[in-house]
Design a protein around this motif. Structure first.
Motif, PDB file in Angstrom:
ATOM      1  N   PHE A  89       0.839  -1.193   0.000  1.00 41.84           N
ATOM      2  CA  PHE A  89       0.000   0.000   0.000  1.00 41.84           C
ATOM      3  C   PHE A  89       0.874   1.244   0.000  1.00 41.84           C
ATOM      4  O   PHE A  89       1.894   1.308   0.678  1.00 41.84           O
ATOM      5  CB  PHE A  89      -0.894  -0.010   1.240  1.00 41.84           C
ATOM      6  N   LEU A  90       0.451   2.250  -0.757  1.00 41.98           N
ATOM      7  CA  LEU A  90       1.195   3.504  -0.836  1.00 41.98           C
ATOM      8  C   LEU A  90       0.221   4.660  -0.736  1.00 41.98           C
ATOM      9  O   LEU A  90      -0.836   4.649  -1.370  1.00 41.98           O
ATOM     10  CB  LEU A  90       1.970   3.576  -2.162  1.00 41.98           C
ATOM     11  N   ALA A  91       0.556   5.645   0.090  1.00 41.84           N
ATOM     12  CA  ALA A  91      -0.242   6.866   0.206  1.00 41.84           C
ATOM     13  C   ALA A  91       0.654   8.053  -0.107  1.00 41.84           C
ATOM     14  O   ALA A  91       1.869   8.010   0.115  1.00 41.84           O
ATOM     15  CB  ALA A  91      -0.820   6.988   1.607  1.00 41.84           C
ATOM     16  N   HIS A  92       0.057   9.117  -0.616  1.00 43.19           N
ATOM     17  CA  HIS A  92       0.822  10.294  -1.015  1.00 43.19           C
ATOM     18  C   HIS A  92      -0.010  11.542  -0.763  1.00 43.19           C
ATOM     19  O   HIS A  92      -1.236  11.522  -0.888  1.00 43.19           O
ATOM     20  CB  HIS A  92       1.190  10.185  -2.504  1.00 43.19           C
ATOM     21  N   ALA A  93       0.659  12.623  -0.404  1.00 41.36           N
ATOM     22  CA  ALA A  93      -0.004  13.909  -0.187  1.00 41.36           C
ATOM     23  C   ALA A  93       0.821  15.005  -0.833  1.00 41.36           C
ATOM     24  O   ALA A  93       2.051  14.897  -0.923  1.00 41.36           O
ATOM     25  CB  ALA A  93      -0.153  14.174   1.305  1.00 41.36           C
ATOM     26  N   TRP A  94       0.139  16.042  -1.298  1.00 40.40           N
ATOM     27  CA  TRP A  94       0.824  17.234  -1.790  1.00 40.40           C
ATOM     28  C   TRP A  94      -0.086  18.421  -1.602  1.00 40.40           C
ATOM     29  O   TRP A  94      -1.269  18.285  -1.350  1.00 40.40           O
ATOM     30  CB  TRP A  94       1.301  17.068  -3.221  1.00 40.40           C
ATOM     31  N   LEU A  95       0.497  19.604  -1.673  1.00 42.14           N
ATOM     32  CA  LEU A  95      -0.233  20.833  -1.412  1.00 42.14           C
ATOM     33  C   LEU A  95      -0.118  21.759  -2.610  1.00 42.14           C
ATOM     34  O   LEU A  95       0.971  21.893  -3.191  1.00 42.14           O
ATOM     35  CB  LEU A  95       0.348  21.503  -0.157  1.00 42.14           C
ATOM     36  N   THR A  96      -1.238  22.376  -2.976  1.00 46.43           N
ATOM     37  CA  THR A  96      -1.230  23.387  -4.034  1.00 46.43           C
ATOM     38  C   THR A  96      -1.752  24.698  -3.456  1.00 46.43           C
ATOM     39  O   THR A  96      -2.576  24.713  -2.541  1.00 46.43           O
ATOM     40  CB  THR A  96      -2.110  22.984  -5.233  1.00 46.43           C
ATOM     41  N   CYS A  97      -1.263  25.783  -4.015  1.00 44.63           N
ATOM     42  CA  CYS A  97      -1.687  27.119  -3.609  1.00 44.63           C
ATOM     43  C   CYS A  97      -1.783  27.975  -4.869  1.00 44.63           C
ATOM     44  O   CYS A  97      -0.802  28.092  -5.610  1.00 44.63           O
ATOM     45  CB  CYS A  97      -0.681  27.709  -2.629  1.00 44.63           C
ATOM     46  N   CYS A  98      -2.944  28.518  -5.107  1.00 50.31           N
ATOM     47  CA  CYS A  98      -3.165  29.404  -6.260  1.00 50.31           C
ATOM     48  C   CYS A  98      -2.707  28.747  -7.568  1.00 50.31           C
ATOM     49  O   CYS A  98      -2.112  29.393  -8.433  1.00 50.31           O
ATOM     50  CB  CYS A  98      -2.474  30.744  -6.051  1.00 50.31           C
TER      51      CYS A  98
END
Length: 136
Positions: free
Chosen positions: A108-117
């Motif tokens: 199992f693999l999980a991933h997160a990232w953040l975007t702004c504008c």
């Protein structure tokens, strides 16, 4: 893209370094259930009335987070980078945390990232993983 170390980039490094340290400690010391709650809470509204930062500043912030993450003596996985970006942006601009999960050959693999504008601050999507929707 220029490789010059401008004042704006130095300022972004000065913001990103302590944010990455705090985020790493937060991941190490916060129970997983609480981290999951943090990630699943929509954070689109900034806690400020200031105009959003420029795209150039956001790109330099992304550059600083990525560059420092590769050079720090501790692990700065996607979750640490997201939490660091959140610390920096929470009072500056609206942002969104994106989540993906799936199975690969090694489990199992999980991933997160953040975007702004519209700018990816802490990485981006990973091929082969499914985007997770936030609970209503």
């Amino acid at each position: 893209m220029t490789r010059r170390l401008t004042r704006r980039r130095l300022a972004c490094i000065a913001l990103a370094l302590p944010a990455l340290v705090v985020a790493r400690l937060r991941v190490a010391l916060t129970p997983q259930r609480k981290l999951a709650a943090i990630l699943s809470t929509p954070r689109m509204q900034a806690r400020t009335h200031r105009p959003p930062p420029s795209e150039a500043w956001l790109r330099d912030l992304a550059w600083a987070i990525a560059g420092l993450s590769a050079r720090l003596p501790f692990r700065t996985d996607c979750l640490v980078r997201v939490l660091a970006a959140e610390l920096i942006l929470i009072r500056r601009a609206p942002f969104e945390i994106h989540l993906q999960a799936g199975h690969r050959d090694d489990g199992f693999l999980a991933h997160a990232w953040l975007t702004c504008c519209g700018v990816e601050i802490s990485g981006g999507a990973v091929d082969g993983l499914h985007r997770l929707d936030r609970p209503a």
